[in-house]
Design an enzyme around this catalytic site. Structure first.
Site, PDB file in Angstrom:
ATOM      1  N   GLY A   1       0.832  -1.211   0.000  1.00 45.12           N
ATOM      2  CA  GLY A   1       0.000   0.000   0.000  1.00 45.12           C
ATOM      3  C   GLY A   1       0.858   1.249   0.000  1.00 45.12           C
ATOM      4  O   GLY A   1       2.043   1.191  -0.330  1.00 45.12           O
ATOM      5  N   ASN A   2       0.265   2.383   0.333  1.00 46.42           N
ATOM      6  CA  ASN A   2       1.037   3.624   0.461  1.00 46.42           C
ATOM      7  C   ASN A   2       0.389   4.493   1.536  1.00 46.42           C
ATOM      8  O   ASN A   2      -0.600   4.100   2.140  1.00 46.42           O
ATOM      9  CB  ASN A   2       1.142   4.342  -0.892  1.00 46.42           C
ATOM     10  CG  ASN A   2      -0.225   4.709  -1.429  1.00 46.42           C
ATOM     11  OD1 ASN A   2      -0.942   5.524  -0.845  1.00 46.42           O
ATOM     12  ND2 ASN A   2      -0.618   4.095  -2.541  1.00 46.42           N
TER      13      ASN A   2
END
Ligand code: PMT
Length: 400
Positions: free
Chosen positions: A207-208
């Site tokens: 993810g981020n």
């Protein structure tokens, strides 16, 4: 603009409560129908008699009217209102609003209200600066409430002069501007927001750091101006309350891609604010991956580029806006993305700028346009950045 509007003025326990009388009088002069709702401590600072004399109606402050036992319906009040203005808003009331503590008529009205909410805090500087108050105000902002303060527009770190209730005439002007803008954006707007999560196994993902704050601020801004918004959100904890926002929750880039493509055709514009993972693991393990002590290699395969896909099918009348989050060679990277994805303009934010980008409540942007225009903006709250972006969107789409 304010003529004929039904406004609830909520008054809480603060020395600034006397200013509420000027606010009520000013709103009535503008042609509003005003209903005052007071908290029990609000009545310690200004008498309900003064306010009911101004509005020509009894002030509401209890769940029951003492002498008749009749029930004051906070739900009906909430539905009647075109706006709820809480001025002055004490630290205690702000905390209760942020946490849903419905122990008086004013908070229950707030919780039932479908109308936009405006909050004018009033307290001493130390109370205002306390992290607890700041967090509660931030929570209210994330609910789409408008916080009106004397130095509104500056950042919370510059606290000088803060805490004092904004002057009644400025609050009225704010409301006038709000209603003037409200019905102007008669458009259908698609917005992507937040990160995507690309599954590795049942417990892990790639993810981020995107929180969704920027995209949600854009959604609120568009809805407040009268647009019909479809918000496609990756996994985030931010909330939306505006009835004009239809929210579609997704997890992965492919889900976001499918949702965006299925509704783009009848949209007037799309703003792609999501931080989409460019790659995903080729395989998702059925069972939790176990530690082996060896180096682990994960094969990544490309995800669809949502912006580019919409850029390919976009009709002339549709406006497509992208973001570029950069760490280096900012402008040339952003211009390249605008070109490749066939965007009408691109909003550049750089992680080199303190207070910009992921997770924070502020952003610093540069808008780069297809005709070579470049507009640089100061560091601002994301709600204010959203307003600058929508101003540009209106200009670009009006010129189509
Ligand atoms: O959510 P916040 O915490 O508030 O943070 C906001 C933000 C930093 C995420 C936001 O302001 C921002 O910059 N969003 C875009 C981030 C990004 O991924 O940019 P990019 O340079 O990788 O992508 C360029 C554009 O293509 C973006 O509009 C992106 O949404 C879009 N894109 C990218 C890849 C992909 N597969 N599909 C896309 O649509």
């Amino acid at each position: 603009m304010l003529k004929g509007k039904n406004i609830i003025v909520g008054i809480t326990g603060s020395i600034a409560a006397y200013k509420a009388a000027y606010l009520v009088r000013g709103l009535i002069k503008k042609g509003c129908d005003v209903q005052v709702v007071m908290t029990p401590s609000g009545k310690e600072f200004i008498t309900p008699v003064t306010l009911s004399a101004l509005t020509g109606k009894p002030v509401v402050s209890e769940f029951f009217t003492a002498n008749t036992g009749s029930w004051n319906s906070h739900v009906d009040l909430g539905l009647w209102a075109d706006a709820l203005v809480i001025a002055p808003a004490s630290a205690s009331t702000i905390g209760k609003m942020a946490n849903g503590i419905a122990d008086n008529m004013m908070i229950t009205t707030y919780l039932s209200a479908k109308a936009p909410v405006f909050v004018a805090p009033a307290m001493d500087l130390d109370m205002f600066a306390h992290p607890s108050t700041q967090r509660n105000l931030q929570t209210l902002r994330s609910y789409g409430n408008h916080i009106i303060e004397p130095t509104s527009g500056e950042l919370a770190s510059h606290l000088i002069g803060k805490g004092r209730m904004e002057e009644p005439e400025v609050i009225i002007e704010y409301l006038e501007n709000f209603f003037a803008q409200k019905e102007t954006l008669k458009k259908k707007i698609l917005i992507t927001a937040g990160p995507t999560h690309e599954k590795l196994d049942p417990v892990r993902f790639i993810g981020n750091y995107s929180s969704g704050k920027m995209g949600f601020a854009l959604a609120e801004e568009c809805a407040n101006r009268g647009a019909e918004v479809t918000l496609i959100a990756g996994p985030v904890s931010v909330k939306t309350i505006h009835p004009n926002i239809k929210r579609i929750d997704v997890e992965s880039a492919r889900e976001m891609h499918d949702a965006a493509l299925s509704c783009f055709e009848d949209q007037d514009a799309a703003i792609l604010c999501a931080a989409v993972a460019d790659y995903r693991p080729e395989n998702i393990a059925d069972m939790k991956l176990k530690r082996s002590g060896e180096t682990m290699n994960i094969n990544l395969v490309p995800n669809p580029d949502i912006a580019a896909a919409l850029g390919q099918i976009k009709k002339d009348a549709q406006t497509l806006v992208g973001f570029a989050l950069e760490t280096n060679d900012e402008e040339s990277n952003a211009l390249g993305k605008m070109e490749r994805k066939n965007l009408d303009f691109i909003v550049l934010n750089s992680l080199q700028d303190k207070g910009a980008g992921f997770r924070v409540d502020t952003n610093k942007i540069t808008i780069l346009n297809r005709n070579g225009d470049k507009k640089e903006f100061a560091l601002k709250l994301k709600s204010e950045v959203a307003s600058d972006i929508i101003d540009e969107l209106v200009k670009v789409s009006d010129n189509k």
